[in-house]
Enzyme design. Structure first.
Site, PDB file in Angstrom:
ATOM      1  N   ASP A  11      -6.596  41.766  16.176  1.00  0.00           N
ATOM      2  CA  ASP A  11      -5.637  40.723  16.525  1.00  0.00           C
ATOM      3  C   ASP A  11      -4.363  41.421  17.012  1.00  0.00           C
ATOM      4  O   ASP A  11      -4.104  42.575  16.662  1.00  0.00           O
ATOM      5  CB  ASP A  11      -5.359  39.869  15.282  1.00  0.00           C
ATOM      6  CG  ASP A  11      -4.180  38.933  15.476  1.00  0.00           C
ATOM      7  OD1 ASP A  11      -4.205  38.150  16.441  1.00  0.00           O
ATOM      8  OD2 ASP A  11      -3.227  39.004  14.676  1.00  0.00           O
ATOM      9  N   ASP A  25      -0.721  39.723  17.548  1.00  0.00           N
ATOM     10  CA  ASP A  25       0.576  39.317  16.995  1.00  0.00           C
ATOM     11  C   ASP A  25       0.670  39.602  15.501  1.00  0.00           C
ATOM     12  O   ASP A  25      -0.121  39.102  14.696  1.00  0.00           O
ATOM     13  CB  ASP A  25       0.807  37.830  17.236  1.00  0.00           C
ATOM     14  CG  ASP A  25       0.895  37.498  18.716  1.00  0.00           C
ATOM     15  OD1 ASP A  25       1.080  38.430  19.516  1.00  0.00           O
ATOM     16  OD2 ASP A  25       0.781  36.304  19.061  1.00  0.00           O
ATOM     17  N   THR A  73      -6.785  38.011  21.086  1.00  0.00           N
ATOM     18  CA  THR A  73      -5.512  37.335  20.874  1.00  0.00           C
ATOM     19  C   THR A  73      -5.421  36.013  21.621  1.00  0.00           C
ATOM     20  O   THR A  73      -6.102  35.809  22.639  1.00  0.00           O
ATOM     21  CB  THR A  73      -4.356  38.255  21.333  1.00  0.00           C
ATOM     22  OG1 THR A  73      -3.112  37.540  21.251  1.00  0.00           O
ATOM     23  CG2 THR A  73      -4.563  38.723  22.759  1.00  0.00           C
ATOM     24  N   ALA A  74      -4.560  35.135  21.108  1.00  0.00           N
ATOM     25  CA  ALA A  74      -4.285  33.867  21.796  1.00  0.00           C
ATOM     26  C   ALA A  74      -3.293  34.067  22.937  1.00  0.00           C
ATOM     27  O   ALA A  74      -3.065  33.152  23.729  1.00  0.00           O
ATOM     28  CB  ALA A  74      -3.738  32.842  20.806  1.00  0.00           C
ATOM     29  N   LYS A 118     -11.722  32.722  18.631  1.00  0.00           N
ATOM     30  CA  LYS A 118     -11.755  34.187  18.593  1.00  0.00           C
ATOM     31  C   LYS A 118     -13.121  34.677  18.111  1.00  0.00           C
ATOM     32  O   LYS A 118     -13.680  35.638  18.652  1.00  0.00           O
ATOM     33  CB  LYS A 118     -10.657  34.720  17.673  1.00  0.00           C
ATOM     34  CG  LYS A 118      -9.264  34.700  18.250  1.00  0.00           C
ATOM     35  CD  LYS A 118      -8.320  35.437  17.310  1.00  0.00           C
ATOM     36  CE  LYS A 118      -6.914  35.493  17.865  1.00  0.00           C
ATOM     37  NZ  LYS A 118      -6.005  36.254  16.970  1.00  0.00           N
TER      38      LYS A 118
END
Length: 316
Positions: free
Chosen positions: A69, A71, A176-177, A221
Site C-alpha cells: 500500500d 499512503d 493504491t487508490a 485492491k
C-alpha cells in the site's frame, strides 16, 4: 534463643551490620548469576535443537512477490493530497480548493487512518481539476511534484522492506487508490517493479473527468492483486503484502505473509489476533492514538491556508 542473637541488627555495630549486608548481597548475586548462566545454557541448547526460521524473503523464489500500500505505508500522508498541493502551485485551481486539500491532509496525518468520505472528496476534486488536460502533461508535472512534496516523505523502514524483496529477486508492486499515473511515478523513483492504482478515463490522451470502474480501494485492491498474481504466475501463499489500514485487510488476507505497517487501531488488533507481523516507523504514535487536541488540527489547517495566502499575495 541466645544463639540467634546475631540476627537482631540492634545487637550489632553499624560496621558489622554493613559487613553482614554486603556479604548477603554478594551471596545473592552469586546465586542469581549462576541461575542466569544455567538459563542461558538451556536457552542456547533449545535454540540449537529448534529448526531454523526459514529465510524471508526467499532468494530466487520467482513465484513470490510483494505488494505495498502507498499512503502512510510507504509514504507519510496521502499521495493525492501532495499531488493537489503541486497542482495548486501551478494554478490548476484556486485557494478555496487548496484549503479543502489542506484540511483533508491535516486530518489524515493526525488521525493516521483513511476516511472514505475524505478520500472520495479528494478524488472527485482531483478528477474535476484534471478534466480536459492531457495525460502526458500530468505525468510530466507529477515527476516535479514527487521531487517537491513526496521524496522526503518516504518511510525508510518500509523502503528497506521493499528493497529486501528486490534483492531477493522478487517483483515489488505498489497497490493504491491514488491515480495509477502518480503511483507509477513513485514506483519508478523507488526502483520498484510497477504500480496498481485507480484508473482515470482518457480519450485520445485527454482526461474526461471520469473513472474506469471504481477507485482501487478495499476489496478492489484484493481483486487487483489476485488478477495480477494470475497473470504473473505467482503463488499468493508465498507472497507478502504490507499496509497501514484495516481497509486493506482483504488484500492482506490473500497472501501468506501479511504485514501491518504503521497500523491503525483496527488493523493493529486484527493483526495481533492473527499473529501477523507488525512494524511501526512513526514517531509520537501514542499521542496520535490517544487523540490530539482539536487545536492541533486547526493549527495545521491554518498553517496550510496561511502559506497559500502568502503565496497568492507574492504572485499578485
Amino acid at each position: 534463643m541466645a544463639s540467634l542473637g546475631w540476627l537482631t541488627p540492634r545487637r550489632r555495630s553499624a560496621t558489622a551490620r554493613s559487613v553482614l549486608a554486603g556479604e548477603a548481597a554478594a551471596e545473592a548475586a552469586r546465586k542469581s548469576s549462576l541461575q542466569l548462566e544455567r538459563e542461558r545454557e538451556e536457552a542456547a541448547a533449545a535454540e540449537a535443537e529448534a529448526p531454523a526460521e526459514p529465510e524471508f524473503p526467499v532468494v530466487g523464489d520467482v513465484r513470490a512477490a510483494a505488494f505495498f500500500d502507498l499512503d502512510n505505508t510507504v509514504m507519510q500522508g496521502a499521495a493525492i493530497f501532495h499531488f493537489g498541493r503541486g497542482l495548486y502551485k501551478r494554478k490548476f485551481f484556486q485557494r478555496r480548493e487548496l484549503a479543502r486539500f489542506a484540511w483533508q491532509q491535516a486530518w489524515f496525518r493526525l488521525a493516521g487512518v483513511e476516511d472514505p468520505e475524505h478520500m472520495q472528496d479528494a478524488r472527485d476534486s482531483a478528477l474535476s481539476i484534471v478534466k480536459g488536460h492531457r495525460v502526458s502533461e500530468l505525468m510530466s508535472i507529477g515527476e516535479e511534484i514527487y521531487d517537491e512534496y513526496m521524496a522526503d516523505r518516504i518511510w525508510p523502514g518500509t523502503r528497506g522492506l521493499a528493497q529486501a524483496h528486490l534483492d531477493a529477486g522478487q517483483k515489488v508492486w505498489l497497490v493504491t487508490a491514488a491515480p495509477v499515473e502518480t503511483a507509477t511515478i513513485i514506483a519508478r523513483r523507488l526502483g520498484l517493479t510497477g504500480a496498481l492504482g485507480t484508473v482515470a478515463e482518457s480519450v485520445d490522451g485527454v482526461y474526461t473527468g471520469k473513472l474506469v470502474g471504481e477507485p482501487l480501494h478495499g476489496p478492489a485492491k484484493a481483486e487487483a492483486v489476485r488478477a495480477l498474481a494470475a497473470a504473473e504466475g505467482l503463488d499468493l501463499s508465498r507472497c507478502a503484502a504490507y499496509s497501514d489500514s484495516h481497509n486493506d485487510i482483504p488484500m492482506l488476507s490473500l497472501v501468506g505473509h501479511p504485514y501491518a505497517i504503521n497500523p491503525d487501531t483496527q488493523l493493529r488488533k486484527h493483526a495481533r489476533d492473527r499473529e501477523w507481523r507488525l512494524r511501526d516507523y512513526r514517531t509520537g504514535r501514542k499521542a496520535a492514538k490517544v487523540g490530539i487536541p482539536a487545536a492541533a488540527g486547526l493549527g495545521a489547517l491554518a498553517g496550510g491556508t496561511a502559506a497559500a495566502v502568502a503565496l497568492h499575495r507574492r504572485r499578485h
